[in-house]
Design an enzyme around this catalytic site. Structure first.
Site, PDB file in Angstrom:
ATOM      1  N   HIS A 284      -0.495   5.410   7.346  1.00 32.67           N
ATOM      2  CA  HIS A 284      -1.283   4.059   7.407  1.00 32.67           C
ATOM      3  C   HIS A 284      -2.697   5.015   7.812  1.00 32.67           C
ATOM      4  O   HIS A 284      -3.504   4.306   8.616  1.00 32.67           O
ATOM      5  CB  HIS A 284      -0.951   3.305   8.570  1.00 32.67           C
ATOM      6  CG  HIS A 284       0.316   2.640   8.222  1.00 32.67           C
ATOM      7  ND1 HIS A 284       1.474   3.039   8.733  1.00 32.67           N
ATOM      8  CD2 HIS A 284       0.680   1.666   7.493  1.00 32.67           C
ATOM      9  CE1 HIS A 284       2.456   2.461   8.319  1.00 32.67           C
ATOM     10  NE2 HIS A 284       2.195   1.474   7.700  1.00 32.67           N
TER      11      HIS A 284
ATOM     12  N   GLY B 173       0.792  -1.154  -0.022  1.00 31.05           N
ATOM     13  CA  GLY B 173       0.010   0.016   0.029  1.00 31.05           C
ATOM     14  C   GLY B 173       0.863   1.260   0.063  1.00 31.05           C
ATOM     15  O   GLY B 173       0.317   2.238  -0.091  1.00 31.05           O
TER      16      GLY B 173
ATOM     17  N   CYS C 299     -15.877  27.724 -23.426  1.00 34.73           N
ATOM     18  CA  CYS C 299     -15.646  28.314 -24.821  1.00 34.73           C
ATOM     19  C   CYS C 299     -16.072  29.946 -24.696  1.00 34.73           C
ATOM     20  O   CYS C 299     -15.474  30.637 -25.179  1.00 34.73           O
ATOM     21  CB  CYS C 299     -16.893  27.827 -25.823  1.00 34.73           C
ATOM     22  SG  CYS C 299     -16.775  28.370 -27.260  1.00 34.73           S
TER      23      CYS C 299
ATOM     24  N   ASP D 159     -23.848  24.944 -31.966  1.00 35.97           N
ATOM     25  CA  ASP D 159     -22.325  24.959 -31.388  1.00 35.97           C
ATOM     26  C   ASP D 159     -21.874  25.836 -30.761  1.00 35.97           C
ATOM     27  O   ASP D 159     -22.120  26.963 -31.370  1.00 35.97           O
ATOM     28  CB  ASP D 159     -21.499  24.484 -32.766  1.00 35.97           C
ATOM     29  CG  ASP D 159     -20.075  24.678 -32.247  1.00 35.97           C
ATOM     30  OD1 ASP D 159     -19.650  23.527 -31.753  1.00 35.97           O
ATOM     31  OD2 ASP D 159     -19.281  25.749 -32.627  1.00 35.97           O
TER      32      ASP D 159
ATOM     33  N   THR E 131      -9.233  25.042 -28.088  1.00 33.56           N
ATOM     34  CA  THR E 131      -9.564  24.973 -29.331  1.00 33.56           C
ATOM     35  C   THR E 131      -9.703  26.143 -30.272  1.00 33.56           C
ATOM     36  O   THR E 131      -9.056  26.480 -31.092  1.00 33.56           O
ATOM     37  CB  THR E 131     -10.624  23.818 -29.563  1.00 33.56           C
ATOM     38  OG1 THR E 131     -10.201  22.661 -29.065  1.00 33.56           O
ATOM     39  CG2 THR E 131     -10.559  23.592 -31.147  1.00 33.56           C
ATOM     40  N   SER E 132     -10.673  26.816 -29.534  1.00 34.90           N
ATOM     41  CA  SER E 132     -11.074  28.281 -30.139  1.00 34.90           C
ATOM     42  C   SER E 132      -9.948  29.101 -30.171  1.00 34.90           C
ATOM     43  O   SER E 132      -9.795  29.644 -31.565  1.00 34.90           O
ATOM     44  CB  SER E 132     -12.271  29.117 -29.343  1.00 34.90           C
ATOM     45  OG  SER E 132     -13.356  28.327 -29.534  1.00 34.90           O
TER      46      SER E 132
ATOM     47  N   GLY F 206     -19.033  27.726 -30.454  1.00 28.59           N
ATOM     48  CA  GLY F 206     -18.019  28.288 -30.946  1.00 28.59           C
ATOM     49  C   GLY F 206     -18.634  28.918 -32.168  1.00 28.59           C
ATOM     50  O   GLY F 206     -18.242  30.179 -32.550  1.00 28.59           O
TER      51      GLY F 206
ATOM     52  N   ASP G 248       6.791  -3.857  12.369  1.00 27.87           N
ATOM     53  CA  ASP G 248       7.647  -3.837  11.340  1.00 27.87           C
ATOM     54  C   ASP G 248       9.215  -4.040  12.112  1.00 27.87           C
ATOM     55  O   ASP G 248       9.925  -4.888  11.859  1.00 27.87           O
ATOM     56  CB  ASP G 248       8.037  -2.852  10.292  1.00 27.87           C
ATOM     57  CG  ASP G 248       6.930  -2.596   9.387  1.00 27.87           C
ATOM     58  OD1 ASP G 248       6.462  -3.619   8.771  1.00 27.87           O
ATOM     59  OD2 ASP G 248       6.524  -1.457   9.217  1.00 27.87           O
TER      60      ASP G 248
END
Length: 593
Positions: A229, A60, A422, A576, A464-465, A578, A115
């Protein structure tokens, strides 16, 4: 708390995760019965044996511990079930039959009771069998102070990996068992760490806790000092990242905090900074965390680390937290090539060690930057295409203002069929263009006028635009130059249309979108084509609006809308985003023309 897992069987999960290490590192072997990953013997290791280092703990915490096995690092890692120590027999098997023992074995683990007991007992059994063996438990946490820690001492958390890396490099360099053991103590004594987490983690296969249970950290709180833990830390706070980092650094460095002052570190010391991802923090946020810790360490404490290491080293499954560690570099007394820093920088073939910057790169202290200015002389060359700058700005402003006013509507559309950005992207770009054109003298050269807009769109309109408009405007500059015959010419609708048409052709090289694909092209192409055929801006804008309207009934074949479901709910209603935003601007332009 993230409670969904691809593998819900914890036993299968641990076994397959360990087995995968042999697939990604061919130098490793897997004892599946005892859950031991170990280095395969080689001719070199047989002819020139070195001190073996065995570590491990509950699963873990990946990549700890097994993924630290490899040349230059750990010899063997022993895994328990998730968040539970391996048993003594597992560790004993690793010591007695999976590693070279002629030069001795250091059994080293983190300071957790299970441990310490299991690894410690295995070490004693090895000693009884005649193997030169030492045991050490690393503690570096200061989140829990002396008073609360009591006889148990400091817990081992993220910084403990620095101890492992340094002593393993010494073993690889031929250090003796005594030297390796003493160095482990020295490094740990000069190491402080503290972790913070926004949430506990869910262990696969266990019952999902109730939302109001103690296992959940409230949404507005952060656990400072949380262990690996899910153990509680010193307190819960409501804090920003800078406020949180301030608390954490104070716990590590404030000499007045006697409960936590385990290592005296000042601005005169050379230190290493380690930022460890507890498993669920994105790389993006980790970068911001590293920057904030480094900034405060330098500004508030006068400490500039000689090394800054960031990565995922010791996790709490997919814990939404991180730990910060500071190691004071001290003379090891071991001679050339064996300083703490040199051993830390030494190469290692371990999948879990993600610190690829070599010593030469650090030592170069190269602060040079590339300052060459872009050669924009071709773009800045004047043209013979003339415009009335004030009139052009007036018309353009009318279009951009209309685009800005349409932002809420475009955002609403994009929230339904896209990712919602957008409208704000178009608005931001339009506002920045207007700001740029309102300062300085406006050129009467059409090319220079458009050129003033290009970098603004490139720098301030993302997504993107932004990319499409940036390409289109750059191509428009070239398209305008194509209309320059060498003699002074006043721009008119026909000249603009020819340049816009040329730019449209160039844009087609970078996007397959055409009218009918439900994109910005459904407004842009009709506008350009109609302007070219009629020279009438108002008619061209009207056709662009009609094109945007038509997108309401189109099935998307490009863009994010392709992946958005629920078409039956918005088909015929939502255009759309845009295309709609562009049509708004074009209508504004036409109305002002």
């Amino acid at each position: 708390m993230q409670t969904k897992h691809f593998i819900n069987d914890p036993t299968h999960l641990v076994q397959t995760s360990l087995a995968s290490l042999t697939l990604t590192n061919p130098s490793l072997a897997f004892d599946s019965l005892n859950k031991v990953i170990y280095r395969r013997p080689t001719k070199e290791s047989q002819e020139n044996p070195k001190v073996s280092i065995i570590t491990g703990g509950g699963s873990g915490h990946e990549p700890a511990f097994a993924a630290f096995c490899g040349k230059g690092f750990v010899t063997a890692g022993v895994a328990g079930t998730i968040f539970a120590s391996p048993n003594t027999l597992q560790v004993q098997r690793a010591i007695m039959s999976r590693v070279e023992t002629r030069k001795g074995v250091l059994v080293i683990t983190f300071n957790y009771t299970g441990d310490v007991l299991n690894f410690g007992l295995a070490a004693e059994k090895a000693k009884a069998a005649g193997i030169d063996t030492e045991f050490y438990a690393i503690g570096d946490d200061v989140g829990v102070g002396r008073e609360k820690g009591g006889k148990v001492g400091r817990r081992g958390i993220g910084g403990s990996i620095l101890v492992l890396k340094i002593i393993c490099a010494l073993a690889e360099a031929g250090g003796s068992l005594k030297e390796v053991y003493n160095l482990a103590k020295q490094v740990a004594d000069n190491l402080v760490s503290v972790g913070s987490s926004m949430e506990h983690v869910h262990v696969p296969g266990r019952e999902i806790p109730a939302a109001d249970s103690e296992e959940m950290v409230p949404n507005d709180e952060i656990e400072v000092g949380m262990g690996i833990h899910n153990e509680p830390g010193s307190r819960r706070v409501t804090a920003t990242l800078p406020e949180l980092v301030k608390i954490m650094l104070a716990q590590m460095l404030d000499p007045n905090d006697k409960d936590r002052h385990f290592a005296h570190i000042t601005k005169d010391d050379k230190v290493v900074l380690l930022i460890n991802n507890l498993g669920g923090v994105s790389n993006l946020e980790m970068g911001g965390i590293v920057a904030e810790v480094y900034k405060q360490l330098k500004e508030d404490w006068g400490i500039t680390p000689v090394r800054a290491i960031s990565g995922t080293f010791i996790t709490s499954l997919n814990g939404m937290g991180f730990s910060a560690s500071i190691l004071k570099l001290e003379d090891t007394g071991l001679g050339p090539g064996k300083s703490m820093l040199e051993l830390l920088d030494a190469p290692a073939e371990a999948l879990g060690w993600s610190a690829p910057i070599n010593t030469e790169t650090w030592n170069a202290k190269n602060d040079s930057t590339m300052e060459h200015e872009a050669d924009s002389s071709r773009d800045l060359k004047a043209s013979n295409l003339s415009i009335d700058p004030k009139r052009t700005l007036s018309v353009l402003k009318a279009g951009l203002d209309k685009m800005i006013a349409a932002e809420p509507e475009v955002t609403r559309f994009d929230t339904i069929v896209g990712d919602g950005d957008c409208g704000t992207g178009l608005k931001r770009g339009a506002e920045e263009v207007l700001t740029a054109l309102s300062s300085g003298e406006l050129p009467s050269d059409a090319v220079s006028f458009v050129n003033k807009i290009v970098p603004v769109v490139e720098h301030h309109m993302d997504g993107t635009s932004g990319a499409l408009f940036s390409i289109y405007l750059n191509a428009l500059v070239h398209g305008l130059r194509e209309q320059d015959s060498g003699s002074t010419k006043q721009m008119d609708a026909k000249t603009w249309a020819a340049a816009l048409k040329s730019a449209l052709t160039a844009l087609g090289k970078y996007t397959p979108a055409v009218p009918g694909d439900r994109t910005v092209m459904d407004a842009l192409v009709p506008f350009v084509d109609t302007l070219a055929s009629t020279g009438d801006v108002k008619k061209a804008a009207q056709v662009a609006r009609e094109g945007a309207e038509k997108t309401k009934t189109m099935k998307a074949s490009l863009g994010r809308a392709v992946y958005v479901g629920g078409e039956s709910e918005w088909m015929g209603k939502i255009p759309d985003p845009g295309a709609w935003g562009l049509s708004e601007m074009l209508v504004g332009l036409a109305d002002a023309s």
